[in-house]
Design an enzyme around this catalytic site. Structure first.
Site, mmCIF file in Angstrom:
data_model
loop_
_atom_site.group_PDB
_atom_site.id
_atom_site.type_symbol
_atom_site.label_atom_id
_atom_site.label_comp_id
_atom_site.label_asym_id
_atom_site.label_seq_id
_atom_site.Cartn_x
_atom_site.Cartn_y
_atom_site.Cartn_z
ATOM 1 N N ASP A 308 -13.836 25.859 84.928
ATOM 2 C CA ASP A 308 -13.057 27.081 84.471
ATOM 3 C C ASP A 308 -13.760 27.876 83.217
ATOM 4 O O ASP A 308 -13.062 29.192 83.812
ATOM 5 C CB ASP A 308 -12.047 26.314 84.524
ATOM 6 C CG ASP A 308 -11.098 25.333 85.908
ATOM 7 O OD1 ASP A 308 -11.265 25.929 86.878
ATOM 8 O OD2 ASP A 308 -10.242 24.840 85.385
ATOM 9 N N TYR A 392 -4.054 25.617 89.045
ATOM 10 C CA TYR A 392 -3.560 24.724 88.276
ATOM 11 C C TYR A 392 -3.289 25.834 87.090
ATOM 12 O O TYR A 392 -3.354 27.442 87.063
ATOM 13 C CB TYR A 392 -4.725 24.019 87.312
ATOM 14 C CG TYR A 392 -4.905 22.705 87.541
ATOM 15 C CD1 TYR A 392 -3.750 21.869 86.564
ATOM 16 C CD2 TYR A 392 -5.329 21.661 88.157
ATOM 17 C CE1 TYR A 392 -3.552 20.700 86.029
ATOM 18 C CE2 TYR A 392 -4.543 20.214 88.204
ATOM 19 C CZ TYR A 392 -4.110 19.712 87.139
ATOM 20 O OH TYR A 392 -3.779 18.378 86.726
HETATM 21 CO CO CO Z 1 -4.716 17.525 86.601
#
Ligand code: CO
Length: 647
Positions: A308, A392
């Site tokens: 990320d 996320y």
């Molecule tokens: Co996780």
């Protein structure tokens, strides 16, 4: 509320002189883009993948602070969509010219948020993808969402040299659901991001859509509880910190705020005032990389390994924070300035939040004979940012304490990456979180680059274990134990893992500076939750995220070594970053060192993680160990409170 208003006025009116570590301003960014466009005659097909301050080296910054003039420069990463080639440029704002223009062969810059949107549109327009959905009885293409996942590198040369993403599809029921609750299992679109063409649509077999389960908005989750009274943080006299541009001082702490589209928040020049002396602790601290390897070997999930930081740029994905929700109390926000992929300058307001928090008991003693009690409350300064990477959400919180402690806390939340299963099938490599919906097991690995500067440039790093003394004449009752410090004197030995049963920690000391009991002054790194990867050594992600192999790495400072998986991890085959840096096996004793800490969180999802995960926390602590001569928080006064009461 007069105090708070006065504070805001004071912050805005303070003169902000430019420091070499200040991020580029909007005006500087605009000027740098214009200079580069003109000098290189850039076509409209060249994307601005990254634009940041060309950060001066540590030596340049220290020289500036000694009085030499500074040079402001911008660093660019550009991608030419016509031939897929990557370039780096440095533009001097001081001299109004392009200082360097370099072709970087064989690399892929991180995927830009603009490409997310264009990729989704390309996939949704593709007849192959529409056919794959139609085969599943899905014709409401407008309700589909497609996220481009980084393609990784699995040695497949079919699309060699192309800029790739793997597009996964979900069906939304409405904007009140999290978006990821109804995966179109089995369909993966392979997209060339240079010309936004769908190259292929993999179909790994039809699985029915799970029933809707992902509502999460306040208006869609059903009745809200009604017995919660407001709890506010009231600072009638304003906060105790001072801000001058990007320079912060709070209690005895001083540091500078920075921000990059790749790392997000960067902290510089962290020091603590000890007896009117500004003592340095860290030169620079940042998140250097993170990766989330998924543990399901099936074809729909076995290529999910999102980096990320290096593949998406977590700073670019930062949230604009909300007063009272993300941040409670009297808040100072910092904006983030970056470019879109066309070179337009954008400002993300309120990207970094700073405020004070009560942190419970600081220290306490009751003299049981006199019944006299001394107790102090702890206050901490919080500097944080939160980024959303597709499903996320990650929060990164730096805490500064009056005791000299620095804590880093990661908050993991948001929505799981899930798969669909036929009714009554249980997964081996994941957990059911809702009917016909499972979340693969996965780990989150983060690496933090901590460039220490403990009371000066020359530091040494030791690993400290507690050892049980063997039975014998020195240990007649068998109770003996002692700490044993081992110098990590070169990069080949400074690759370590945690050992909680030896109470292992690492300390960074300045051998030339002694405290009053004649120990070298130092700070220790205390690990929190941690784990090693479960992927096999030969797995692609283990090559590409080699930093996961060790929890602690120490390297000699080199200003070009900033990222645990190297400069260009997107589609990279691996081996770059820390494993390459330490191959030099440089000496580390009494020198300018960088400590890299890797922490891993093993996530076996639970039904309670659906539809939005309660925050899971992890992180580490940096704690003075002989840095001070005594508890540095003895001079914290007893609290003066005006709103606390008994009921
Ligand atoms: Co996780």
């Amino acid at each position: 509320m007069a105090g708070i208003n006065e504070f805001h006025t004071q912050v805005q009116s303070e003169v902000c002189s430019v420091h070499p570590l200040d991020p580029l301003s909007v005006a500087e960014m605009r000027e740098a883009v214009a200079l580069l466009r003109t000098a290189q005659n850039l076509s409209a097909k060249v994307r601005f993948m990254s634009a940041t301050l060309r950060e001066p080296t540590k030596h340049e910054v220290l020289a500036y602070e000694a009085g030499t003039p500074q040079v402001r420069e911008a660093h660019f990463i550009l991608l030419d969509n016509t031939d897929g080639q990557t370039y780096e440029a440095i533009v001097s704002l001081s001299n109004k010219c392009v200082v360097s223009w370099k072709h970087i062969p064989g690399v892929q810059p991180p995927i830009h948020i603009d490409e997310f949107i264009e990729c989704e549109n390309a996939v949704k327009a593709s007849p192959e993808w529409r056919a794959a959905l139609s085969k599943r009885g899905i014709t409401d293409f407008d309700s589909a969402i497609v996220d481009p996942w980084s393609a990784g590198n699995y040695g497949d040369h079919t699309y060699s040299g192309q800029r790739l993403a793997r597009g996964y599809t979900w069906m939304r029921t409405s904007n009140d659901d999290v978006g990821y609750g109804r995966p179109v299992e089995g369909v993966v679109a392979i997209v060339d991001l240079n010309n936004m063409k769908v190259l292929a649509v993999e179909d790994n077999g039809v699985v029915p859509l799970p029933p809707p389960s992902g509502n999460y908005t306040a208006t869609s989750v059903g009745p809200l509880r009604t017995d919660l009274k407001p709890l506010d943080i009231v600072q009638l006299d304003g906060p105790s910190f001072r801000v001058d541009g990007y320079s912060v001082s709070w209690q005895k702490w001083k540091f500078r705020i920075g921000f990059t589209p790749r790392e997000g928040l960067v902290l510089y020049r962290i020091s603590y005032d000890d007896a009117a002396q500004e003592r340095s602790i860290l030169y620079r601290a940042s998140l250097s990389e993170m990766v989330v390897p998924y543990g399901d070997p099936g074809p729909n999930h076995n290529k999910k390994n999102a980096f990320d930081v290096g593949e998406y740029g977590i700073g670019r994905l930062v949230n604009s924070l909300e007063l009272g929700c993300d941040c409670l109390g009297t808040i100072k926000y910092f904006d983030a300035v970056m470019t879109d992929s066309k070179g337009g300058v954008t400002v993300i307001p309120k990207a970094v939040c700073m405020h004070e928090e009560d942190a419970g008991t600081q220290w306490k003693h009751t003299d049981w004979r006199t019944n006299h009690t001394e107790v102090r409350r702890a206050r901490r300064l919080v500097v944080s940012f939160i980024a959303t990477v597709g499903n996320y959400d990650y929060g990164f919180f730096w805490y500064f304490y009056q005791t000299g402690d620095i804590q880093l806390e990661i908050k993991l939340t948001g929505c799981l990456s899930v798969g669909a299963l036929p009714p009554d099938v249980q997964p081996k490599y994941g957990s059911m979180v809702a009917p016909q919906l499972y979340a693969p097991i996965h780990q989150h690995f983060f690496n933090f680059r901590l460039h220490f500067m403990v009371d000066g440039d020359k530091n040494s790093v030791y690993e400290v274990d507690t050892i049980a003394e063997p039975a014998g004449p020195d240990n007649p009752l068998g109770n003996g134990c002692y700490p044993m410090a081992t110098l990590l004197d070169k990069e080949s030995v400074a690759q370590r893992i945690i050992n909680p049963l030896a109470a292992r920690y690492w300390k960074i000391v300045n051998p030339a500076k002694r405290n009053k009991v004649n120990q070298p002054v130092g700070y220790k790194l205390m690990h929190g939750e941690n784990v090693l990867p479960f992927a096999k050594p030969e797995a692609s992600v283990m090559q590409r995220a080699g930093f996961m192999r060790n929890h602690v790495w120490v390297t000699a400072y080199d200003p070009t070594e900033l990222y645990a998986s190297g400069d260009y991890i997107n589609q990279h085959s691996g081996g770059d970053g820390l494993p390459a840096y330490v191959a030099q096996d440089r000496p580390l004793e009494n020198s300018d060192v960088v400590l890299w800490y890797t922490c891993g969180h093993n996530h076996i999802p639970r039904p309670e993680d659906w539809p939005v995960m309660p925050v899971a926390t992890m992180g580490f602590m940096l704690r003075p160990v002989g840095f001070f001569n005594a508890n540095p928080a003895m001079d914290v006064p007893p609290p003066e409170l005006r709103a606390s009461c008994e009921v």
